[in-house]
Design a protein around this motif. Structure first.
Motif, PDB file in Angstrom:
ATOM      1  N   UNK A  99       0.854  -1.196   0.000  1.00  0.00           N
ATOM      2  CA  UNK A  99       0.000   0.000   0.000  1.00  0.00           C
ATOM      3  C   UNK A  99       0.883   1.236   0.000  1.00  0.00           C
ATOM      4  N   UNK A 100       0.562   2.182  -0.888  1.00  0.00           N
ATOM      5  CA  UNK A 100       1.323   3.407  -1.002  1.00  0.00           C
ATOM      6  C   UNK A 100       2.387   3.362  -2.075  1.00  0.00           C
ATOM      7  N   UNK A 101       2.673   2.174  -2.613  1.00  0.00           N
ATOM      8  CA  UNK A 101       3.609   2.085  -3.732  1.00  0.00           C
ATOM      9  C   UNK A 101       2.942   2.619  -4.993  1.00  0.00           C
ATOM     10  N   UNK A 102       3.762   2.995  -5.960  1.00  0.00           N
ATOM     11  CA  UNK A 102       3.252   3.391  -7.273  1.00  0.00           C
ATOM     12  C   UNK A 102       3.465   2.223  -8.214  1.00  0.00           C
ATOM     13  N   UNK A 103       2.533   2.030  -9.121  1.00  0.00           N
ATOM     14  CA  UNK A 103       2.677   0.963 -10.102  1.00  0.00           C
ATOM     15  C   UNK A 103       2.561   1.567 -11.495  1.00  0.00           C
ATOM     16  N   UNK A 104       3.528   1.205 -12.350  1.00  0.00           N
ATOM     17  CA  UNK A 104       3.519   1.635 -13.742  1.00  0.00           C
ATOM     18  C   UNK A 104       3.134   0.418 -14.569  1.00  0.00           C
ATOM     19  N   UNK A 113      -0.903   1.921  -5.400  1.00  0.00           N
ATOM     20  CA  UNK A 113      -1.314   0.619  -4.869  1.00  0.00           C
ATOM     21  C   UNK A 113      -2.065   0.824  -3.559  1.00  0.00           C
ATOM     22  N   UNK A 114      -3.234   0.186  -3.499  1.00  0.00           N
ATOM     23  CA  UNK A 114      -4.006   0.186  -2.258  1.00  0.00           C
ATOM     24  C   UNK A 114      -3.820  -1.133  -1.514  1.00  0.00           C
ATOM     25  N   UNK A 115      -3.711  -2.233  -2.272  1.00  0.00           N
ATOM     26  CA  UNK A 115      -3.571  -3.554  -1.666  1.00  0.00           C
ATOM     27  C   UNK A 115      -2.992  -4.510  -2.700  1.00  0.00           C
ATOM     28  N   UNK A 121      -3.135  -6.438  -7.999  1.00  0.00           N
ATOM     29  CA  UNK A 121      -3.034  -5.243  -7.176  1.00  0.00           C
ATOM     30  C   UNK A 121      -4.349  -4.489  -7.266  1.00  0.00           C
ATOM     31  N   UNK A 122      -4.797  -3.986  -6.120  1.00  0.00           N
ATOM     32  CA  UNK A 122      -5.936  -3.078  -6.118  1.00  0.00           C
ATOM     33  C   UNK A 122      -5.335  -1.690  -6.127  1.00  0.00           C
TER      34      UNK A 122
END
Length: 149
Positions: A99-104, A113-115, A121-122
């Motif tokens: 949670x808190x990561x960025x996804x490209x 990213x929430x979960x 990934x949500x």
């Protein structure tokens, strides 16, 4: 239960922001102001997923000057490497999104990213729609395969 990551809290508060015409609408212009492109992106009706993430990151980092400001998804991974943020792909084995990561995404889209559930990934995303398009109409929550990250 732990409290959500602050970046997730910032992004979740934007759920429901939507376009009223192509790439424009109440609430969207402020995202562009967090980028090096500025409000010209809004005026030019450019896709705004990276502008949304830039705005959320700006609030999370309290305006830090050493943050990614690009409105182009392709610039986020090099910026993250420069800042020594952890960067990994879907096959890195021991690293998984938190949670808190960025996804490209491989299709030139970016989200927060929430979960993470093992294979999916949500995310919280700007400029998406019910079909998960990167050229959508709103800030929304999505469930995406880790394979497309």
């Amino acid at each position: 239960m732990s409290s959500p990551h602050p970046l997730v809290t910032i992004a979740r508060a934007e759920l429901g922001v939507h376009e009223t015409s192509r790439n424009q609408g109440p609430g969207i212009q402020k995202y562009w102001e967090a980028t090096s492109y500025g409000v010209d992106g809004y005026k030019d009706r450019q896709p705004w997923c990276a502008a949304f993430v830039a705005w959320c990151v700006m609030l999370y980092l309290e305006g830090s000057k050493s943050r990614p400001k690009s409105a182009a998804v392709k610039d986020w991974v090099p910026a993250a490497l420069k800042l020594n943020w952890r960067v990994f792909g879907p096959r890195d084995g021991l690293l998984f999104p938190r949670a808190g990561d960025l996804v490209v995404f491989q299709f030139s889209h970016i989200a927060i990213v929430e979960d993470f559930s093992g294979t999916h990934v949500r995310t919280l995303e700007g400029n998406t729609d019910d079909a998960g398009s990167r050229e959508g109409r709103e800030v929304a929550e999505r469930d995406r395969s880790l394979a497309v990250c």
